[in-house]
Each structure stands twice: as structure tokens, then as C-alpha cells.
Design an enzyme around this catalytic site. Structure first.
Site, mmCIF file in Angstrom:
data_model
loop_
_atom_site.group_PDB
_atom_site.id
_atom_site.type_symbol
_atom_site.label_atom_id
_atom_site.label_comp_id
_atom_site.label_asym_id
_atom_site.label_seq_id
_atom_site.Cartn_x
_atom_site.Cartn_y
_atom_site.Cartn_z
ATOM 1 C CB CYS A 182 -84.461 8.873 -46.520
ATOM 2 S SG CYS A 182 -82.900 9.368 -45.813
ATOM 3 N NE ARG A 185 -89.976 6.918 -45.171
ATOM 4 C CZ ARG A 185 -90.356 5.784 -44.617
ATOM 5 N NH1 ARG A 185 -91.616 5.612 -44.292
ATOM 6 N NH2 ARG A 185 -89.507 4.823 -44.393
ATOM 7 N N GLY A 229 -82.306 4.025 -45.804
ATOM 8 C CA GLY A 229 -81.732 2.946 -44.995
ATOM 9 C C GLY A 229 -80.299 3.259 -44.630
ATOM 10 C CD GLU A 269 -94.965 11.555 -24.093
ATOM 11 O OE1 GLU A 269 -93.940 10.856 -24.078
ATOM 12 O OE2 GLU A 269 -95.420 12.058 -25.140
ATOM 13 C CE LYS A 312 -94.224 14.510 -27.015
ATOM 14 N NZ LYS A 312 -94.721 13.251 -27.517
ATOM 15 C CG HIS A 357 -81.652 8.820 -3.522
ATOM 16 N ND1 HIS A 357 -81.148 8.449 -2.289
ATOM 17 C CD2 HIS A 357 -82.994 8.673 -3.432
ATOM 18 C CE1 HIS A 357 -82.144 8.070 -1.496
ATOM 19 N NE2 HIS A 357 -83.280 8.203 -2.178
ATOM 20 C CE LYS A 385 -96.194 11.383 -36.266
ATOM 21 N NZ LYS A 385 -96.212 11.728 -34.830
HETATM 22 C C1 F6R Z 1 -92.008 11.837 -29.470
HETATM 23 C C2 F6R Z 1 -92.225 10.855 -30.506
HETATM 24 C C3 F6R Z 1 -91.283 9.716 -30.568
HETATM 25 C C4 F6R Z 1 -92.013 8.443 -31.045
HETATM 26 C C5 F6R Z 1 -90.990 7.323 -31.261
HETATM 27 C C6 F6R Z 1 -91.649 6.023 -31.647
HETATM 28 O O1 F6R Z 1 -92.978 12.840 -29.530
HETATM 29 O O2 F6R Z 1 -93.113 10.975 -31.295
HETATM 30 O O3 F6R Z 1 -90.621 9.512 -29.373
HETATM 31 O O4 F6R Z 1 -92.942 8.078 -30.070
HETATM 32 O O5 F6R Z 1 -90.088 7.698 -32.259
HETATM 33 O O6 F6R Z 1 -92.383 6.173 -32.813
HETATM 34 P P1 F6R Z 1 -93.477 5.107 -33.209
HETATM 35 O O7 F6R Z 1 -94.589 5.211 -32.227
HETATM 36 O O8 F6R Z 1 -93.885 5.462 -34.595
HETATM 37 O O9 F6R Z 1 -92.814 3.766 -33.123
#
Ligand code: F6R
Length: 584
Positions: free
Chosen positions: A2, A26, A99, A456, A460, A479, A579
């Protein structure tokens, strides 16, 4: 997670919306605002993105004060009832919260016994119900003393001319401009209108009003804090010619490389590491979450190839359960684009108990993680807006490579200066994305560096396309996971390492004999006979071994992007995610 914003000044509505737009990274499950006007509240809420809230608002604006919120749901479904702001029982007090309140159930049952009625399921509403009638600093102190957990709060009442605030663990900043005041989860909200700001620390609370800013410490004493200058670049990027930020950010990989070179060729780049002697340490831990964790795995390889020190990569959320040996001879490197990831911050706080040295790699140098670390390195990726991390991953890997070389006094820039990333072949990647977009499951396999790339690439793909995917070490398939292979299941083989190519091919053929469909991402030249085993082949440009995983991920990031687009999804804002992950 948030985002919260409080504003005092002209055009309250417009400025709250602008603030929410900056904070949308957020969370975007719902958005709401309340404005205090002539002893009444004007409230508007909407489920979904800030744009939805914006569409509900009429043109009338106000001078005065208001608070607003953009939500990433933790407790309670995504609904108008659970959308902030939340209100006290008498309707006089309104509150927004970022929070998680850990003791909210106890508090709620106590309040229910005292005839408080709850309209929603959030922990935040419980805090609102702890207020009734007059709002004051004493009342705020009284309430926060009862809360356990993380909170950044902005609170107003119908009668007060102040916005009250309080903070524990969740980020909170306050600022004064020429004709306005702000409280917000992130300084980007007020960076255009204020020159300086105060960073609120855990346990602090206070209020803003046209008279000024008052901040109190845990003990209830006024805290004369020193304002920090806003000297960060908050220029909001736009999509330019791209449909989505994600593709734009992938295509900024060479710009990131340029930024990193420009930054690290300056002598002062390592100024804060001058006194640093890596030989003092007998263990290095690399810690991060999600993509940042994968960057840690890449960094571990760079370090192990160069330093005679044990290195371990840990998922931040699991770190404290590993019983690792951590002491004053441990160097703990925390990797985080945002610098606000709660799991990573908690891991940092944990290692501080053992007197370990902490070094953070962040993209946001004013972040909580940076402020709590002994040493900080900037990954120089520039603002990353798409939720899925692309250019920041690349930057994290590059800065870890630079750091590994810096530690052993190896020339760390010349290799990078002569280099440009290749952005992959869209004419091959797009048809592959079209082919894959209707599949329900996709596997990725690889060995060594290529396995990390597989991890990775899989993350993605799943996060933006919602296709179930997983990554496995090529050699591990037999395995257990091989049991999952059935007719037509796509298996993406990532193979750049000549030394184990033959073994990886054997593992791929084991998949093929069981009906799996093979797709190859590789920089290795192959003959017709090998070629015939693969339905699709995406060639990767050959480069120095250290850079190979970074070069390869670009094409795989693009694959994920194009698959999401084929599925008519918005890759920039995947469902259920945000994000900045500020809850554990
Ligand atoms: C995936 C992604 C997340 C962030 C993770 C850590 O594309 O973006 O897995 O890498 O939430 O975020 P930060 O780097 O901001 O600690």
C-alpha cells in the site's frame, strides 16, 4: 504493501490523486481518499487502479486537507468495504494505513466486545475503530502503544486542522513546500513541490498543519530533526514509443550499462568502501528476494571465481531460519531494487545482531535498506516502473561483477566499456511467444549459470503471463521432475556453457523421448543433427562468460513479455503483485 499520502494546501483532490499515481507501484487493488471540508468528510473509493478512482471524481476541488491510499490487499478481499480510508465508529476520524498489524485479532475482539461494529475485514479498520471523538497527539500515542506490527499511518478528523501521522517499520516521510505540506510513503510524491523532507523513524509520530511540522519520539518528547535535501532524480519516465514500460525497460539495458560505467569510473564511486578490507571476512552472504535473489546467485559465482572466501546466497524471507554462522567476520550483501522490501530489511536487522558487516546494492539510495546498511552501492538502473524487474536485474548482476573485481583489484570497467548488449531477435522470439501463449505449463532447464538464468526466466514468465512454469537443473530432472513431462510439454533449454553442453543435450533428449517439446536458447554453434531435435531455436550472441547470463536473460525477458501480450495481459501490472513489497 500500500501507499499513503496526506496533503495540506490548495487543490487537495488533484494533489492527492497525483500522489496516488506516484504510489501506485505499491499496489493497485483499490484506491480511496477523504477530504475534510467544513467539518464534513468528502469520501471517494474505487476498486482497481487509481485511474478508476480518478474517473469517479467530479471537477470540484477544495483547499484544506485530505488523505488517500492505494491498496495491495493483505487482510480481506478486494472490495469497497476494505478500501481505505477507514473510519472510527462515530465517523469523525479517518485513517489510511500501510503495513500489517500483527495483534489486530485481539484488538478487534476487544473492540467488538465494546460494541464496535466492523464493516470490513482489514487490520487497518481495527486501528480506525480505536479512535472516536477528538483526535490529538496524546490519543495517537495511546493507540500506537497498543499496536504490534508494521504501520505508516495518516489520520485526520472532521474538526482538526492537522494531519496526524505515526510510523513503525513501514516507510514514511513528511515535507513542507512553499504553500503545502505532505506526508507520504515515498518522497517522489512531493519531490516537485518541496526542497527538503524529514524521514520518520520507527516509533515516531506527530502532525502537520499550516503552522508547521511536529515530530515526537517514542518517549513522547518533541524531536528536532534535521531535514534532508531532496537531491534524488525523481523524473518520472514515460512509455515513449512503447506500449508498455516493461519492453521499454528491457530495451534500456545498454543505457543502464552506460550509467554504471559513468558512475563507477568516478573515483568517488567507491569512496565509502575505501576502508573496506574484504580479506577480513571468512564468509559472504548474498541476500535478496525473487529476482534480486537470482542476481545474488549470479554474484555468488562471480565472487567464488575470484575470492578465496565461502559465499552463500540466501532468500531473505528464509535467512533467519537457516542457522547460518554469522559473526563479525561475515559480510552480508543485501540486494534490492526498491530498498524497501520488508523481508530483506528484516534479514539485515537480523545479521546486525551478530555484528556482521552490511553492504546494500540498491536502486533507490534514500531507501530504508540503504539507510540501515554500513555500506551502500548504487545499481544505477534508473527508475523501473514495470512490476517485473528487468533492467534492475541486469544492473544488480553488473554491479556484483564490478564489486567482485574491485575486491581483488582487477580492472573492472574495461571489459564493460567495449561491450554492448544484443537485444535478441524479435522475429524469432515473437513467433515462439505466439506458439507458447496457450500452453498451461512450461519448463526451463539449464546447468551452472544457465540454471540461474532458467530460474529468472521462469519467474518472469509466470509472474506476467500466469502460465505455470518452473526451472530445474538439467541434471536433476531424472531425479523426480521428469515424471511431469508429457506429450507436447514445452521445455526451454538454456545452454551457453560448452563444457557441459553434451550433458545438457542428453538431459534434453531424455525430455524429448518422453514427448516433451524442446526449445533452445543458446550461444553455441550446433549442427543440423542437433538442430532437428528442437522445435524452436533462439540464438544468443556470444560474449565473455561473466556477461553471458545477462546477455541471455534479455531474450528470455522478451519472451515473457510477448507471451503476456499474446494473452492480452498488461505485463506492467500483473495481478496480485506490487513493485515494492513492504510486508513480510
Ligand atoms: C520479479 C520481481 C521481484 C523482486 C522482489 C524483490 O520480477 O521484480 O521478484 O525482485 O520482489 O524486490 P526488490 O529488489 O525491490 O527488493
Amino acid at each position: 504493501m500500500c501507499g499513503i499520502v496526506g496533503y495540506i494546501g490548495n487543490n487537495v483532490k488533484e494533489n492527492l490523486i497525483k500522489g496516488l499515481e506516484k504510489l501506485e507501484y505499491r499496489g493497485y487493488d483499490s484506491a480511496g481518499m477523504v477530504i475534510s471540508n467544513n467539518n464534513e468528510f468528502i469520501v471517494e473509493k474505487a476498486v482497481g487502479e487509481v485511474e478508476k478512482l480518478k474517473k469517479k471524481l467530479n471537477d470540484k476541488d477544495y483547499t484544506g486537507l485530505g488523505i488517500a491510499h492505494t491498496r495491495w490487499a493483505t487482510h480481506g478481499e478486494i472490495s469497497i468495504n476494505n478500501c481505505h480510508p477507514h473510519f472510527s465508529s462515530d465517523g469523525n476520524v479517518a485513517l489510511v494505513h500501510n503495513g500489517i498489524i500483527e495483534n489486530f485479532e485481539n484488538l478487534k475482539s476487544y473492540l467488538e466486545k465494546n460494541e464496535k461494529y466492523f464493516y470490513g475485514q482489514t487490520d487497518s479498520e481495527v486501528i480506525a475503530k480505536m479512535f472516536d471523538g477528538e483526535l490529538s497527539l496524546n490519543k495517537i500515542k495511546d493507540v500506537i502503544d497498543k499496536l504490534k506490527g508494521a504501520y505508516a499511518l495518516a489520520i485526520i478528523s472532521k474538526k482538526n486542522d492537522e494531519i496526524f501521522f505515526a510510523k513503525n517499520k513501514s516507510p514514511l516521510y513528511v515535507a513542507k513546500g512553499d504553500d503545502c505540506f505532505y506526508v507520504a510513503s515515498d518522497p517522489s510524491v512531493f519531490s516537485e513541490r518541496c526542497q527538503e523532507f524529514y524521514s520518520i523513524e520507527d516509533g515516531e509520530y506527530g502532525c502537520i498543519s499550516v503552522q508547521g511540522i511536529e515530530i515526537y519520539n517514542k518517549e513522547g518528547k518533541i524531536n528536532e530533526k534535521i531535514a534532508k535535501e531532496i537531491d534524488f532524480d525523481f523524473t518520472t519516465s514515460n512509455k515513449e514509443q512503447y506500449n508498455h514500460f516493461m519492453l521499454k525497460e528491457i530495451n534500456e539495458s545498454n543505457k543502464v550499462l552506460e550509467n554504471i560505467i559513468a558512475f563507477y569510473e568516478k573515483e568517488e564511486a567507491f569512496e565509502n568502501l575505501k576502508s573496506f578490507d574484504v580479506k577480513k571476512y571468512n564468509r559472504i552472504y548474498l541476500v535478496g528476494c525473487g529476482t534480486a535473489y537470482h542476481a545474488g546467485l549470479i554474484g555468488e559465482k562471480y565472487f567464488k571465481e575470484r575470492l578465496n572466501i565461502d559465499c552463500f546466497t540466501r532468500k531473505a524471507s528464509e535467512f533467519i531460519y537457516q542457522n547460518d554462522i554469522i559473526n563479525e567476520n561475515s559480510l552480508c550483501i543485501f540486494i534490492s531494487q526498491s530498498g524497501e522490501t520488508a523481508d530483506t530489511i528484516s534479514a539485515l536487522e537480523y545479521v546486525k545482531n551478530f555484528n556482521a558487516t552490511t553492504l546494500s546494492l540498491v536502486n533507490v539510495t534514500y531507501s530504508t535498506l540503504a539507510s540501515k546498511s554500513d555500506y551502500v552501492l548504487n545499481i544505477c538502473a534508473g527508475q523501473e516502473k514495470a512490476v517485473a524487474s528487468t533492467k534492475a536485474y541486469l544492473a544488480q548482476c553488473l554491479v556484483l561483477l564490478i564489486l567482485a573485481k574491485y575486491f581483488i583489484k582487477e580492472d573492472f570497467l574495461s571489459v564493460l566499456k567495449d561491450f554492448q548488449f544484443d537485444y535478441g531477435n524479435d522475429d524469432l522470439i515473437i513467433p515462439l511467444a505466439k506458439h507458447l501463449h496457450n500452453h498451461e505449463k512450461i519448463f526451463f532447464i539449464g546447468r551452472g549459470f544457465d540454471y540461474i538464468t532458467a530460474l529468472e526466466a521462469s519467474l518472469k514468465l509466470k509472474e506476467i503471463s500466469y502460465i505455470f512454469s518452473c526451472a530445474e537443473c538439467s541434471g536433476e530432472l531424472k531425479h523426480g521432475s521428469l515424471a511431469l513431462i508429457d506429450n507436447g510439454l514445452p521445455v526451454i533449454v538454456i545452454a551457453n556453457d560448452e563444457s557441459c553442453f553434451a550433458k545438457t543435450l542428453n538431459n534434453a533428449y531424455e525430455v524429448k523421448s518422453r514427448g516433451g517439446e524442446l526449445i533452445l536458447f543458446s550461444s553455441i554453434d550446433i549442427d543440423k543433427e542437433i538442430e532437428n531435435n528442437f522445435k524452436y531455436i533462439i540464438p544468443i550472441n556470444k560474449c565473455k562468460d561473466d556477461l553471458m547470463p545477462i546477455q541471455t536473460i534479455i531474450s528470455l525477458q522478451k519472451l515473457a513479455y510477448y507471451v503476456a501480450v499474446e494473452r492480452n495481459l498488461n505485463p506492467d501490472k500483473p495481478r496480485n503483485l506490487a513493485k515494492s513489497v513492504t510486508v513480510e
